[in-house]
Design an enzyme around this catalytic site. Sequence first.
Site, PDB file in Angstrom:
ATOM      1  N   HIS A 198       0.835  -1.205   0.000  1.00 57.62           N
ATOM      2  CA  HIS A 198       0.000   0.000   0.000  1.00 57.62           C
ATOM      3  C   HIS A 198       0.866   1.250   0.000  1.00 57.62           C
ATOM      4  CE1 HIS A 198       0.450   1.668   4.124  1.00 57.62           C
ATOM      5  NE2 HIS A 198       0.690   0.419   4.481  1.00 57.62           N
ATOM      6  N   CYS A 199       0.273   2.343  -0.440  1.00 58.70           N
ATOM      7  CA  CYS A 199       0.883   3.664  -0.333  1.00 58.70           C
ATOM      8  C   CYS A 199      -0.085   4.539   0.450  1.00 58.70           C
ATOM      9  CB  CYS A 199       1.236   4.237  -1.704  1.00 58.70           C
ATOM     10  SG  CYS A 199      -0.122   4.335  -2.884  1.00 58.70           S
ATOM     11  N   TRP A 200      -0.193   5.834   0.088  1.00 57.71           N
ATOM     12  CA  TRP A 200      -1.055   6.722   0.874  1.00 57.71           C
ATOM     13  C   TRP A 200      -2.533   6.459   0.605  1.00 57.71           C
ATOM     14  CZ3 TRP A 200       0.165   9.956   4.780  1.00 57.71           C
ATOM     15  CH2 TRP A 200      -0.838  10.820   5.232  1.00 57.71           C
TER      16      TRP A 200
END
Length: 360
Positions: free
Chosen positions: A94-96
Amino acid sequence: MIRRTTDLSAAARAGFHAIIDVRSPSEFALDHIPGAINLPVLDDTERAEIGTLYVQSSKFLARRIGAAKVARNIAAHLDGALKDRDGSFRPLVHCWRGGQRSGAMAAVMDQIGWPVTVLDGGYMTWRRRVQAALYGDGADRQVVLLDGGTGSGKTALLARLAERGVQVIDLEGLAAHRGSLFGALKDCPQPSQKLFESRLFVALEGLDPGRPLVVEAESSRIGARTVPPALWAAMGRAPVVELSAPVAARAAFSARVYADIAADPAALETALTRLPPHHSKETVAGWKTLAREGAFEALAAALIAEHYDPAYRRTSARRDRPVLGRVEMADLSDGALDRAADRLVATLSPQTGEGTSVSS
């Protein structure tokens, strides 16, 4: 095939071999899913550079340069942190917000043949989950407070209760602060408020809401961190078990617990300077003299008798909480704390009525 999910339950998280957070190191430091590893596809400097280029110059150029940096960073992770992972490796990435950064990492992992899953909504999916749990009214949580004056062994007893199967949360441990004027931990800064809440959420997540949860009676702030509303509301309604011990025993115990502060004259001097202004200059000067002389037990006894206990009595007088039991200790040796923990288990038992008073 790249899978996608929004399921962040404890069971779902446990189904992955690793939770990989590809955000920058500063984003990760601010907050992250506990247990996640940080493999950034752009570091903080690169992220700022690409963002500035995107806004101020050319979106195409920003994407091209950004893609080159992302590719190099992913390659470094494949040759580094991920080099020993075999074909069965199941990561959650995941990222933001579940966008381009996690998409880039997932695309490479998918081509390698790893069964990769991307977290839809990214970190914000996690944050919403934490907020939903910690910002309600706390009505689903049965809390018992372990209360007592400074140096009465509350944190030590929490650990012993946990060993005996009692559900406990060590808020000071999660906040990396011992909750007093001298509570800062050397070389261990407090987590951000969001990371404190993430740690608390995970700690609460594994507990049975149908059983009592024992926490130390705290103020709403532990150092610079704030107890979230749901738990604070439950603590406000909670019955208390009161601990007591002679001042001399508590002073000796405090001198041991705060040995790191005592060994750092500058930190001790700074802490004493932060005392409330209602203490006279002469009194504070006397305490500083004890500190400089290395008379830490005498200093602890003076602070307990003249600073902490009066404040504790004032706070206690304003509370209207049922007393579930009282535990009196003649000293705070390991043996005495073990016996007190055994008594507390009995006090917390459903078969034990309110108002129990025990000694150890």
